[in-house]
Design a protein around this motif. Sequence first.
Motif, mmCIF file in Angstrom:
data_model
loop_
_atom_site.group_PDB
_atom_site.id
_atom_site.type_symbol
_atom_site.label_atom_id
_atom_site.label_comp_id
_atom_site.label_asym_id
_atom_site.label_seq_id
_atom_site.Cartn_x
_atom_site.Cartn_y
_atom_site.Cartn_z
ATOM 1 N N UNK A 38 0.792 -1.234 0.000
ATOM 2 C CA UNK A 38 0.000 0.000 0.000
ATOM 3 C C UNK A 38 0.823 1.283 0.000
ATOM 4 N N UNK A 39 2.109 1.199 0.369
ATOM 5 C CA UNK A 39 2.943 2.411 0.339
ATOM 6 C C UNK A 39 3.331 2.772 -1.095
ATOM 7 N N UNK A 40 3.244 1.790 -2.009
ATOM 8 C CA UNK A 40 3.719 2.055 -3.381
ATOM 9 C C UNK A 40 2.627 1.862 -4.430
ATOM 10 N N UNK A 41 1.401 1.534 -3.968
ATOM 11 C CA UNK A 41 0.274 1.400 -4.882
ATOM 12 C C UNK A 41 0.021 2.723 -5.585
ATOM 13 N N UNK A 42 -0.476 2.805 -6.795
ATOM 14 C CA UNK A 42 -0.767 1.686 -7.697
ATOM 15 C C UNK A 42 0.414 1.322 -8.569
ATOM 16 N N UNK A 45 0.421 2.006 -13.398
ATOM 17 C CA UNK A 45 0.960 3.063 -14.240
ATOM 18 C C UNK A 45 2.482 3.111 -14.165
ATOM 19 N N UNK A 46 3.118 2.112 -13.513
ATOM 20 C CA UNK A 46 4.572 2.131 -13.359
ATOM 21 C C UNK A 46 5.243 1.290 -14.441
ATOM 22 N N UNK A 151 -9.735 4.202 -9.385
ATOM 23 C CA UNK A 151 -10.130 5.311 -8.511
ATOM 24 C C UNK A 151 -11.640 5.395 -8.270
ATOM 25 N N UNK B 39 8.041 6.870 -9.348
ATOM 26 C CA UNK B 39 7.956 5.446 -8.992
ATOM 27 C C UNK B 39 7.018 5.233 -7.805
ATOM 28 N N UNK B 40 6.765 6.297 -7.046
ATOM 29 C CA UNK B 40 5.971 6.114 -5.825
ATOM 30 C C UNK B 40 4.710 6.974 -5.813
ATOM 31 N N UNK B 42 0.863 7.986 -6.501
ATOM 32 C CA UNK B 42 0.540 9.251 -5.865
ATOM 33 C C UNK B 42 0.774 9.217 -4.354
ATOM 34 N N UNK B 46 -1.459 8.298 0.785
ATOM 35 C CA UNK B 46 -0.528 7.618 1.687
ATOM 36 C C UNK B 46 -0.527 8.268 3.069
ATOM 37 N N UNK B 50 4.778 7.922 5.942
ATOM 38 C CA UNK B 50 5.369 7.537 4.664
ATOM 39 C C UNK B 50 5.729 8.780 3.850
ATOM 40 N N UNK B 54 9.526 9.899 2.422
ATOM 41 C CA UNK B 54 9.807 10.143 1.002
ATOM 42 C C UNK B 54 10.298 11.591 0.790
ATOM 43 N N UNK B 148 -11.037 11.943 -7.516
ATOM 44 C CA UNK B 148 -11.074 11.508 -8.924
ATOM 45 C C UNK B 148 -10.465 12.516 -9.892
ATOM 46 N N UNK B 151 -6.839 11.294 -11.431
ATOM 47 C CA UNK B 151 -6.931 10.323 -12.529
ATOM 48 C C UNK B 151 -7.664 10.861 -13.755
ATOM 49 N N UNK B 242 10.921 6.804 -11.856
ATOM 50 C CA UNK B 242 10.509 5.674 -12.696
ATOM 51 C C UNK B 242 11.010 5.946 -14.114
ATOM 52 N N UNK B 246 6.089 7.635 -19.466
ATOM 53 C CA UNK B 246 4.788 8.196 -19.156
ATOM 54 C C UNK B 246 4.899 9.652 -18.695
#
Lengths: 267, 267
Positions: A38-42, A45-46, A151, B39-40, B42, B46, B50, B54, B148, B151, B242, B246
């Motif tokens: 959950x710290x790196x979700x989602x 799109x990676x 989302x 890479x992390x 959104x 969080x 955390x 970061x 929303x 996204x 990342x 994208x």
Amino acid sequence: MDSSRPIGVFDSGVGGLTVVRALMERLPLESIVYFGDTARVPYGVKSVATIEHFTAQIVDYLLGQQVKMLIVACNTMAAAAAHVVKARAGDVPVLDVIEAGAQAAVRDSGLRGIGVIGTPTTINSNAYARRMHQLDPTVRVYSQACPLFVPLVEEGWLDHPVTRLTAQEYLKPVLAEEVDSLVLGCTHYPLLKPLLKDVVGEGVRLVDSATTTAELAAARLHELGLASRGERPAHYRYVVTDVPLRFQTIGERFLGRSLGAVERLEW
Amino acid sequence: MDSSRPIGVFDSGVGGLTVVRALMERLPLESIVYFGDTARVPYGVKSVATIEHFTAQIVDYLLGQQVKMLIVACNTMAAAAAHVVKARAGDVPVLDVIEAGAQAAVRDSGLRGIGVIGTPTTINSNAYARRMHQLDPTVRVYSQACPLFVPLVEEGWLDHPVTRLTAQEYLKPVLAEEVDSLVLGCTHYPLLKPLLKDVVGEGVRLVDSATTTAELAAARLHELGLASRGERPAHYRYVVTDVPLRFQTIGERFLGRSLGAVERLEW
């Protein structure tokens, strides 16, 4: 291997709990360790390199928990990093939601026309189409990325005009083809089933990879002689990488029951 | 400090490029190093712990790049971890989008009624309301999380019926209050300005924290004698965590021009 060991199920976040829910119902004697990053979700799109790296960390953690089977309950990881899981798992059997969904869709499609929806990474990987063609070269597969569905589900808009309009827009090109099945290629999507059922209409069957994965797990455990004989009560653990508050709230919607204690792992 | 050094701007992902765009226009002589933790991303969903962790990593990286000013171009980090930035920055001045947006909103609201929209973490932190009340205890602040919108912007649905319907739903409670300003408390939202302008109507002014941040940066650099005198041409660097594909595609939409080379930092 000791059949009383737990099954390790993992996902980038909370979505894989739809697979846990299906496993609890299909295999009520099995213990489960669920891991949600959950710290790196989602992940959807990676990049593939980043997803491979994260996947390896999770697999190593679960192998350290002495699991008897690994279930990749995240379409994005299954699409981008299934090879990483298999390479690290050794003699621990590995299942994933794409394998399960592809098998079920190919087995039951009469028209041989199958739609697949998922996150951008899952769809761009073309993993469903590739696997279905290996199983049956005559099927035609039509894929569509639906980046807003995750989302929308997490917002709880499961039966909302915005979600309906979004689904109509995303599904229009798929429904213009001759399909009789639509694979829900993301573990968030089973929560949209009633709305999607409406949008696709009577002629299209929804293939829910959570239930198909539970079926495949049951068959594989039986085959390998690894099914729990119920020596001790089934035990469920949930491990996440961020503080569990949000996981707890949303997770109970996915699991359809109370979660109990959630552990946090600090990396 | 050498005034030819670059300004360090950072965000959880691509959104902070709206701030870079405003800086390029307001301060064309300044060089910029932009850091996006793609890479992390959104951060908005969080936990505070955390986000603090970061943020510290990013600040240390930018300080290593010899920046002369740090701009927190991410509302979530500004809300949850501004203290972390200040503690590490030493004598390097720090600005953030919340400070800039709060100052501009309080200065210009006639009715003393201000709406704020942002991600769940930004809104739950209550950082805008707190800062505005420090600046003027008579203002009334009405906040609304709009999970929303990010996204939807990343999907490119900037003028789409789904986005309009979503905006109408989110803004209904805020517009029911007596407000004359709406702070766009997320760096993605400036891309929705034309649509939001329509939804809120003539009587409500949109406060765009990208332009207000550029104004504040200009004033602060001047005050501190740190404004570039244009000794060398302004140089722009973009660093992400990342692979940049994208970031490049979506980033050009945010920046309103071509990005050039994007560097990837592996952590």
